[in-house]
Motif scaffolding. Sequence first.
Motif, PDB file in Angstrom:
ATOM      1  N   GLY A  46       0.793  -1.225   0.000  1.00 58.30           N
ATOM      2  CA  GLY A  46       0.000   0.000   0.000  1.00 58.30           C
ATOM      3  C   GLY A  46       0.820   1.266   0.000  1.00 58.30           C
ATOM      4  O   GLY A  46       0.320   2.332   0.358  1.00 58.30           O
ATOM      5  N   ALA A  47       2.091   1.154  -0.432  1.00 61.90           N
ATOM      6  CA  ALA A  47       2.976   2.314  -0.489  1.00 61.90           C
ATOM      7  C   ALA A  47       3.175   2.740  -1.940  1.00 61.90           C
ATOM      8  O   ALA A  47       2.874   2.001  -2.878  1.00 61.90           O
ATOM      9  N   GLU A  48       3.726   3.921  -2.114  1.00 65.79           N
ATOM     10  CA  GLU A  48       4.048   4.437  -3.447  1.00 65.79           C
ATOM     11  C   GLU A  48       5.550   4.311  -3.683  1.00 65.79           C
ATOM     12  O   GLU A  48       6.351   4.823  -2.901  1.00 65.79           O
ATOM     13  N   PRO A  49       5.962   3.624  -4.748  1.00 67.53           N
ATOM     14  CA  PRO A  49       7.398   3.563  -5.059  1.00 67.53           C
ATOM     15  C   PRO A  49       7.905   4.935  -5.498  1.00 67.53           C
ATOM     16  O   PRO A  49       7.217   5.667  -6.213  1.00 67.53           O
ATOM     17  N   TYR A  50       9.113   5.274  -5.057  1.00 66.07           N
ATOM     18  CA  TYR A  50       9.782   6.487  -5.501  1.00 66.07           C
ATOM     19  C   TYR A  50      11.132   6.060  -6.050  1.00 66.07           C
ATOM     20  O   TYR A  50      11.949   5.472  -5.337  1.00 66.07           O
ATOM     21  N   TYR A  51      11.356   6.351  -7.343  1.00 62.40           N
ATOM     22  CA  TYR A  51      12.499   5.798  -8.054  1.00 62.40           C
ATOM     23  C   TYR A  51      13.686   6.749  -8.051  1.00 62.40           C
ATOM     24  O   TYR A  51      13.543   7.948  -8.328  1.00 62.40           O
ATOM     25  N   LEU A  52      14.853   6.201  -7.745  1.00 67.83           N
ATOM     26  CA  LEU A  52      16.100   6.960  -7.691  1.00 67.83           C
ATOM     27  C   LEU A  52      16.951   6.551  -8.882  1.00 67.83           C
ATOM     28  O   LEU A  52      17.554   5.468  -8.894  1.00 67.83           O
ATOM     29  N   ASN A  53      16.998   7.411  -9.886  1.00 72.10           N
ATOM     30  CA  ASN A  53      17.689   7.056 -11.121  1.00 72.10           C
ATOM     31  C   ASN A  53      19.190   6.875 -10.902  1.00 72.10           C
ATOM     32  O   ASN A  53      19.830   7.674 -10.211  1.00 72.10           O
ATOM     33  N   THR A  54      19.722   5.828 -11.501  1.00 68.74           N
ATOM     34  CA  THR A  54      21.166   5.598 -11.487  1.00 68.74           C
ATOM     35  C   THR A  54      21.655   5.595 -12.930  1.00 68.74           C
ATOM     36  O   THR A  54      21.213   4.786 -13.742  1.00 68.74           O
ATOM     37  N   THR A  55      22.547   6.496 -13.241  1.00 71.04           N
ATOM     38  CA  THR A  55      23.042   6.670 -14.609  1.00 71.04           C
ATOM     39  C   THR A  55      24.565   6.747 -14.611  1.00 71.04           C
ATOM     40  O   THR A  55      25.199   6.835 -13.553  1.00 71.04           O
ATOM     41  N   ALA A  56      25.122   6.745 -15.809  1.00 75.68           N
ATOM     42  CA  ALA A  56      26.576   6.858 -15.930  1.00 75.68           C
ATOM     43  C   ALA A  56      27.071   8.156 -15.313  1.00 75.68           C
ATOM     44  O   ALA A  56      28.178   8.215 -14.747  1.00 75.68           O
ATOM     45  N   ASN A  89      26.081   9.648 -12.666  1.00 79.80           N
ATOM     46  CA  ASN A  89      26.248   9.572 -11.202  1.00 79.80           C
ATOM     47  C   ASN A  89      26.886   8.244 -10.774  1.00 79.80           C
ATOM     48  O   ASN A  89      26.660   7.775  -9.663  1.00 79.80           O
ATOM     49  N   GLN A  90      27.706   7.676 -11.693  1.00 74.88           N
ATOM     50  CA  GLN A  90      28.434   6.426 -11.421  1.00 74.88           C
ATOM     51  C   GLN A  90      27.480   5.279 -11.070  1.00 74.88           C
ATOM     52  O   GLN A  90      27.819   4.383 -10.313  1.00 74.88           O
ATOM     53  N   TYR A  91      26.295   5.329 -11.640  1.00 70.61           N
ATOM     54  CA  TYR A  91      25.262   4.301 -11.457  1.00 70.61           C
ATOM     55  C   TYR A  91      24.856   4.132  -9.991  1.00 70.61           C
ATOM     56  O   TYR A  91      24.495   3.049  -9.557  1.00 70.61           O
ATOM     57  N   LEU A  92      24.908   5.233  -9.250  1.00 71.40           N
ATOM     58  CA  LEU A  92      24.473   5.247  -7.858  1.00 71.40           C
ATOM     59  C   LEU A  92      23.413   6.328  -7.678  1.00 71.40           C
ATOM     60  O   LEU A  92      23.458   7.361  -8.348  1.00 71.40           O
ATOM     61  N   PRO A  93      22.455   6.116  -6.791  1.00 73.69           N
ATOM     62  CA  PRO A  93      21.462   7.166  -6.552  1.00 73.69           C
ATOM     63  C   PRO A  93      22.118   8.437  -6.031  1.00 73.69           C
ATOM     64  O   PRO A  93      23.077   8.386  -5.257  1.00 73.69           O
ATOM     65  N   ASP A  94      21.572   9.574  -6.446  1.00 71.54           N
ATOM     66  CA  ASP A  94      22.021  10.859  -5.924  1.00 71.54           C
ATOM     67  C   ASP A  94      21.136  11.194  -4.725  1.00 71.54           C
ATOM     68  O   ASP A  94      20.109  11.860  -4.848  1.00 71.54           O
ATOM     69  N   PHE A  95      21.548  10.733  -3.574  1.00 74.65           N
ATOM     70  CA  PHE A  95      20.719  10.915  -2.376  1.00 74.65           C
ATOM     71  C   PHE A  95      20.598  12.382  -1.974  1.00 74.65           C
ATOM     72  O   PHE A  95      19.597  12.779  -1.374  1.00 74.65           O
ATOM     73  N   ASP A  96      21.587  13.195  -2.327  1.00 72.24           N
ATOM     74  CA  ASP A  96      21.539  14.605  -1.957  1.00 72.24           C
ATOM     75  C   ASP A  96      20.508  15.382  -2.774  1.00 72.24           C
ATOM     76  O   ASP A  96      20.125  16.494  -2.390  1.00 72.24           O
ATOM     77  N   ALA A  97      20.078  14.810  -3.888  1.00 69.43           N
ATOM     78  CA  ALA A  97      19.111  15.497  -4.751  1.00 69.43           C
ATOM     79  C   ALA A  97      17.664  15.199  -4.368  1.00 69.43           C
ATOM     80  O   ALA A  97      16.737  15.746  -4.973  1.00 69.43           O
ATOM     81  N   ILE A  98      17.456  14.345  -3.376  1.00 69.74           N
ATOM     82  CA  ILE A  98      16.097  13.957  -2.988  1.00 69.74           C
ATOM     83  C   ILE A  98      15.474  15.078  -2.146  1.00 69.74           C
ATOM     84  O   ILE A  98      16.055  15.499  -1.142  1.00 69.74           O
ATOM     85  N   PRO A  99      14.292  15.565  -2.521  1.00 71.49           N
ATOM     86  CA  PRO A  99      13.669  16.660  -1.766  1.00 71.49           C
ATOM     87  C   PRO A  99      13.324  16.244  -0.336  1.00 71.49           C
ATOM     88  O   PRO A  99      13.053  15.068  -0.060  1.00 71.49           O
ATOM     89  N   GLU A 100      13.327  17.211   0.550  1.00 74.21           N
ATOM     90  CA  GLU A 100      12.992  16.926   1.944  1.00 74.21           C
ATOM     91  C   GLU A 100      11.579  16.370   2.068  1.00 74.21           C
ATOM     92  O   GLU A 100      11.303  15.517   2.912  1.00 74.21           O
ATOM     93  N   SER A 101      10.673  16.834   1.213  1.00 72.23           N
ATOM     94  CA  SER A 101       9.297  16.344   1.260  1.00 72.23           C
ATOM     95  C   SER A 101       9.210  14.851   0.988  1.00 72.23           C
ATOM     96  O   SER A 101       8.312  14.165   1.497  1.00 72.23           O
TER      97      SER A 101
END
Length: 399
Positions: free
Chosen positions: A139-149, A151-163
């Motif tokens: 019953g949750a909503e997925p929130y996707y963290l793109n991993t690309t070349a 960002n070295q194929y890692l999520p950019d956690f600093d770009a995630i909004p506080e909300s």
Amino acid sequence: MNPYINQLHPYPFEKLNQLKKDIVPPEDKAHIALSIGEPKHPVPQLIKATLLENLTGIGQYPTTKGIPALRESIGQWLSQRFKIPADAIDAQSQVLPVAGTREALFSFAQCLIDSSQKPLVLMPNPFYQIYEGAALLAGAEPYYLNTTAENQYLPDFDAIPESVWQRCQLLYICTPGNPTGAVISQSTLTHLIHLAEQYDFVIASDECYSEIYQDENNPPPGLLQAAWEMGNTAFKRCVVFHSLSKRSNAPGLRSGFVAGDAEILKPYFQYRTYQGCAMPLPSQYASIAAWQDESHVIANRQQYRKKFTAFIDILSPVCSIQKPDASFYIWLKTSQTDTEFARQLFARQNITVLPGSFLSRNAHGINPGKDHVRIALVSTLEECIEAAVRIKDFIQYGS
């Protein structure tokens, strides 16, 4: 019927079967399957022998928590592997055996998520589809963290909004990553733990590829290791998932474990007693033997390194290909759409790979799996070399 069932996407291999439907590959070329992350190296003899020695155990109901010797062997392995003091992991309250990490990664969300709070479950994109299905059915909503070349194929956690952090109840991470093999650094793991403390969410770290890596002197760090070294000695909000499927070439054993925060594992254990997926006793004893032996794991890594070297040496003249830090996947950028590349490779060379877009979703304006294919170097060295030669011909000549 559960109203969330209709939100589930077809599984990647269902899509792959449809993509290959009606194609007749060349009969003079044996099929080479590089799409599924199922190790083809031999099952270690110690696992098979221990299973046979304990077959009488199938006459007993296993307990959900597993026998103490199994939990203790897991605790000892965690301590040795991730540089945690031997007495710092309580095998009674901080370790639970599971029937492979797939079922545990799924059931964990069902136990943890409070769907009344409009929760978000964060996950890498591309991803192991169990994360998404677990979130949706909880019953949750997925929130996707793109991993690309970029960002070295890692999520950019600093770009995630506080909300987003404020609504997050569960963060799935996969390190080393599937499908990219990227490893999250210990400093980033520490940062995530601080964020979990600040915003009150749980980190579920899928570490099932942690024992397949390139540098014998530089194993990937783990979430519990980062927690311990930053002073979070009770592993608060931290839960890790490990398996013998990849580490010990035993996917059919269905053996893994969950470890970490005792306050989280206590209700999860209660949930599992109702779920009914206790590990059979012969598998528990075989698992003890596997967790206590590192020689077969070292030999396993050596085999993968040989395959990566040979595969990349053959293909590097005709495409941009990089060796991942860990895992047994090649995440290959394609010059045409990933689905057409996979379809034509099967049609012309009788090789099956997995389109990257089947492992990802459109998010934040892009689909990060698009125009990539995942290649699993799980077969023999000889077959991987043959596959590389055929893929090289396909890229060069299209046939």
